[in-house]
Scaffold this motif. Structure first.
Motif, PDB file in Angstrom:
ATOM      1  N   ARG A 158      -3.139   6.461   7.197  1.00 33.80           N
ATOM      2  CA  ARG A 158      -2.560   6.882   5.917  1.00 33.80           C
ATOM      3  C   ARG A 158      -1.363   6.009   5.514  1.00 33.80           C
ATOM      4  NH1 ARG A 158      -2.629   7.565   0.993  1.00 33.80           N
ATOM      5  NH2 ARG A 158      -0.981   8.837   0.065  1.00 33.80           N
ATOM      6  N   THR A 159      -0.492   5.776   6.480  1.00 33.61           N
ATOM      7  CA  THR A 159       0.690   4.951   6.193  1.00 33.61           C
ATOM      8  C   THR A 159       0.262   3.539   5.806  1.00 33.61           C
ATOM      9  OG1 THR A 159       1.987   6.264   7.726  1.00 33.61           O
ATOM     10  CG2 THR A 159       2.861   4.107   7.172  1.00 33.61           C
ATOM     11  N   THR A 160      -0.740   3.024   6.487  1.00 33.96           N
ATOM     12  CA  THR A 160      -1.226   1.676   6.189  1.00 33.96           C
ATOM     13  C   THR A 160      -1.836   1.613   4.796  1.00 33.96           C
ATOM     14  OG1 THR A 160      -1.669   1.292   8.526  1.00 33.96           O
ATOM     15  CG2 THR A 160      -2.784  -0.165   6.978  1.00 33.96           C
ATOM     16  N   GLU A 161      -2.580   2.673   4.446  1.00 32.44           N
ATOM     17  CA  GLU A 161      -3.234   2.683   3.140  1.00 32.44           C
ATOM     18  C   GLU A 161      -2.205   2.537   2.017  1.00 32.44           C
ATOM     19  OE1 GLU A 161      -6.702   5.257   2.555  1.00 32.44           O
ATOM     20  OE2 GLU A 161      -5.649   6.099   0.838  1.00 32.44           O
ATOM     21  N   MET A 162      -1.117   3.277   2.122  1.00 34.85           N
ATOM     22  CA  MET A 162      -0.073   3.204   1.102  1.00 34.85           C
ATOM     23  C   MET A 162       0.682   1.885   1.184  1.00 34.85           C
ATOM     24  SD  MET A 162       2.126   6.526   0.208  1.00 34.85           S
ATOM     25  CE  MET A 162       2.327   7.092   1.888  1.00 34.85           C
ATOM     26  N   ALA A 163       1.032   1.511   2.403  1.00 36.75           N
ATOM     27  CA  ALA A 163       1.832   0.299   2.602  1.00 36.75           C
ATOM     28  C   ALA A 163       1.105  -0.929   2.055  1.00 36.75           C
ATOM     29  CB  ALA A 163       2.137   0.110   4.082  1.00 36.75           C
ATOM     30  N   LEU A 164      -0.182  -1.008   2.305  1.00 39.12           N
ATOM     31  CA  LEU A 164      -0.931  -2.198   1.891  1.00 39.12           C
ATOM     32  C   LEU A 164      -1.162  -2.230   0.392  1.00 39.12           C
ATOM     33  CD1 LEU A 164      -3.632  -2.905   4.630  1.00 39.12           C
ATOM     34  CD2 LEU A 164      -1.442  -4.003   4.238  1.00 39.12           C
ATOM     35  N   LEU A 169       7.695  -3.293   1.509  1.00 36.44           N
ATOM     36  CA  LEU A 169       8.625  -3.856   2.483  1.00 36.44           C
ATOM     37  C   LEU A 169       9.616  -2.749   2.835  1.00 36.44           C
ATOM     38  CD1 LEU A 169       9.228  -7.407   0.951  1.00 36.44           C
ATOM     39  CD2 LEU A 169       8.117  -6.889   3.136  1.00 36.44           C
ATOM     40  N   TYR A 170       9.736  -2.460   4.109  1.00 39.34           N
ATOM     41  CA  TYR A 170      10.557  -1.346   4.578  1.00 39.34           C
ATOM     42  C   TYR A 170      11.912  -1.819   5.086  1.00 39.34           C
ATOM     43  CZ  TYR A 170       6.099   1.211   4.706  1.00 39.34           C
ATOM     44  OH  TYR A 170       4.904   1.799   4.388  1.00 39.34           O
ATOM     45  N   SER A 171      12.929  -1.003   4.838  1.00 41.29           N
ATOM     46  CA  SER A 171      14.221  -1.248   5.478  1.00 41.29           C
ATOM     47  C   SER A 171      14.058  -0.936   6.968  1.00 41.29           C
ATOM     48  CB  SER A 171      15.280  -0.326   4.875  1.00 41.29           C
ATOM     49  OG  SER A 171      15.024   1.011   5.275  1.00 41.29           O
ATOM     50  N   PRO A 172      14.974  -1.407   7.798  1.00 41.66           N
ATOM     51  CA  PRO A 172      14.868  -1.087   9.231  1.00 41.66           C
ATOM     52  C   PRO A 172      14.759   0.422   9.494  1.00 41.66           C
ATOM     53  CG  PRO A 172      16.448  -2.840   8.923  1.00 41.66           C
ATOM     54  CD  PRO A 172      16.059  -2.384   7.545  1.00 41.66           C
ATOM     55  N   ALA A 173      15.566   1.227   8.778  1.00 44.66           N
ATOM     56  CA  ALA A 173      15.539   2.677   9.008  1.00 44.66           C
ATOM     57  C   ALA A 173      14.168   3.257   8.655  1.00 44.66           C
ATOM     58  CB  ALA A 173      16.633   3.360   8.190  1.00 44.66           C
ATOM     59  N   GLU A 174      13.601   2.802   7.526  1.00 43.27           N
ATOM     60  CA  GLU A 174      12.271   3.283   7.132  1.00 43.27           C
ATOM     61  C   GLU A 174      11.202   2.804   8.120  1.00 43.27           C
ATOM     62  OE1 GLU A 174      12.856   3.058   2.237  1.00 43.27           O
ATOM     63  OE2 GLU A 174      12.246   1.275   3.364  1.00 43.27           O
ATOM     64  N   ALA A 175      11.341   1.567   8.547  1.00 39.84           N
ATOM     65  CA  ALA A 175      10.360   1.000   9.482  1.00 39.84           C
ATOM     66  C   ALA A 175      10.350   1.783  10.798  1.00 39.84           C
ATOM     67  CB  ALA A 175      10.667  -0.476   9.741  1.00 39.84           C
ATOM     68  N   LEU A 176      11.544   2.202  11.226  1.00 39.74           N
ATOM     69  CA  LEU A 176      11.627   3.005  12.456  1.00 39.74           C
ATOM     70  C   LEU A 176      10.945   4.347  12.244  1.00 39.74           C
ATOM     71  CD1 LEU A 176      12.820   3.290  15.350  1.00 39.74           C
ATOM     72  CD2 LEU A 176      14.794   4.413  14.274  1.00 39.74           C
ATOM     73  N   LYS A 177      11.184   4.933  11.077  1.00 42.66           N
ATOM     74  CA  LYS A 177      10.635   6.259  10.773  1.00 42.66           C
ATOM     75  C   LYS A 177       9.104   6.270  10.811  1.00 42.66           C
ATOM     76  CE  LYS A 177      11.271   9.897   7.341  1.00 42.66           C
ATOM     77  NZ  LYS A 177      11.534  10.041   5.917  1.00 42.66           N
ATOM     78  N   ILE A 178       8.482   5.226  10.273  1.00 42.62           N
ATOM     79  CA  ILE A 178       7.014   5.201  10.275  1.00 42.62           C
ATOM     80  C   ILE A 178       6.446   4.577  11.552  1.00 42.62           C
ATOM     81  CG2 ILE A 178       6.844   5.144   7.741  1.00 42.62           C
ATOM     82  CD1 ILE A 178       6.023   2.128   8.055  1.00 42.62           C
ATOM     83  N   GLY A 179       7.312   4.109  12.425  1.00 41.51           N
ATOM     84  CA  GLY A 179       6.833   3.539  13.694  1.00 41.51           C
ATOM     85  C   GLY A 179       6.430   2.080  13.602  1.00 41.51           C
ATOM     86  N   LEU A 180       6.821   1.429  12.504  1.00 35.81           N
ATOM     87  CA  LEU A 180       6.507   0.002  12.380  1.00 35.81           C
ATOM     88  C   LEU A 180       7.358  -0.818  13.353  1.00 35.81           C
ATOM     89  CD1 LEU A 180       4.938  -2.241  10.965  1.00 35.81           C
ATOM     90  CD2 LEU A 180       6.577  -2.137   9.074  1.00 35.81           C
ATOM     91  N   VAL A 181       8.559  -0.316  13.625  1.00 39.67           N
ATOM     92  CA  VAL A 181       9.339  -0.865  14.735  1.00 39.67           C
ATOM     93  C   VAL A 181       9.659   0.289  15.680  1.00 39.67           C
ATOM     94  CG1 VAL A 181      10.320  -2.749  13.363  1.00 39.67           C
ATOM     95  CG2 VAL A 181      11.585  -0.604  13.597  1.00 39.67           C
TER      96      VAL A 181
END
Ligand code: CO8
Length: 260
Positions: A158-164, A169-181
């Protein structure tokens, strides 16, 4: 190795640090990708090398992703060679037997995000000026299926579907929240934290960890391995279209204007 990549291998720990130093923004050009692959292959063959930390020597940028100039105004033959090199980089990193940790010490759009997602663990500098994500649609281009698969494997469908679709482009805080980092640390602690994390991963017996990694990633890797030629053809057919070339040209202009 070339001057654009610096590899320091510590025999005593079995850990190598690969620093990308291709100014200004570590864009992944054909030449740079080739050098990265050669460096990675060397490390992979050295059985005493168990872990690899990938980071950037450039200020503020981990990697700006694929070099747009390798896709803009180039011959189909050049595009073929370029795309093969992109595939090779992904196959080598995603399939690496080593423990790979990305020390993301700057922005990491598109191909830069892909490179970090091929690693086993991502640590990012907690600086709101930096961003990470697959922003391809913003350039009017489409992330290939294996970029998409790598992101699904990292953050879910689901996250990928929206992201793509939105090219987010996510801020570090957002990226952490979705597990991208996986972890955020102050900028000056990215590399030391990567080294500490590596110690934890090194405590696991290699053969068990490697087989597990392979079990998780093999279906995704096989999908590209068995479709490499078709994927190259798709890319070249797509990227050489007039309309796509026009989009890339406009995006390059925008990058320059934003600077001025
Ligand atoms: N390729 C080529 N040149 C680039 C790239 C790039 N990816 N990124 C930046 N540059 C150039 C800029 O144009 C600028 O050039 P110049 O000095 O001649 O004006 C120079 O590098 C420095 O860039 P900035 O001034 O923008 O540097 P900042 O530190 O302000 O910002 C950023 C750094 C955040 C990395 C910023 O440059 C940026 O956002 N770059 C664009 C990143 C991007 O959108 N990359 C997408 C590449 S496409 C990709 O990776 C996957 C494609 C999949 C293909 C699928 C097709 C089917």
């Amino acid at each position: 190795t070339s001057q654009k990549i610096k590899v320091d291998f510590d025999q005593s720990t079995g850990v190598a640090v690969m620093r990308m130093q291709s100014p200004p923004v570590n864009s992944l050009s054909l030449e740079f990708l080739t050098d990265v692959c050669i460096a990675l292959e060397k490390l992979e063959m050295d059985k005493s090398c168990r872990g690899l930390i990938v980071t950037s020597s450039q200020p503020k940028v981990f990697s700006a992703g694929l070099d747009i100039l390798d896709m803009y105004g180039k011959s189909p033959e050049h595009c073929v060679e370029f795309w093969k090199a992109v595939q090779e980089m992904w196959l080598k990193f995603y399939g690496s037997n080593m423990i790979t940790i990305a020390a993301v010490n700057g922005s990491s759009p598109a191909g830069g995000c892909l490179l970090s997602m091929t690693c086993d663990y991502r640590i990012m500098a907690d600086n709101p000026r930096y961003s990470i994500g697959l922003n391809e649609t913003q350039l009017g281009i489409v992330a290939p299926f294996w970029f998409k698969d790598t992101m699904i494997n990292t953050v879910g469908h689901r996250t990928t579907e929206m992201a793509l679709q939105l090219g987010l482009l996510y801020s570090p805080a957002e990226a952490l929240k979705i597990g991208l980092v996986d972890q955020l640390v102050p900028e000056d602690q990215v590399l030391t934290t990567a080294t500490e994390t590596m110690t934890k991963w090194l405590a696991i017996p290699d053969h068990a960890r490697q087989l597990t990694k392979s079990m998780m990633r093999k279906p995704t890797i096989d999908k590209l391995t068995s479709n490499r030629e078709a994927d190259v053809n798709n890319f070249v057919k797509f990227i050489t279209k007039d309309s796509i070339q026009k989009s890339l040209g406009m995006y390059l202009e925008m990058l320059k204007r934003r600077k001025a």
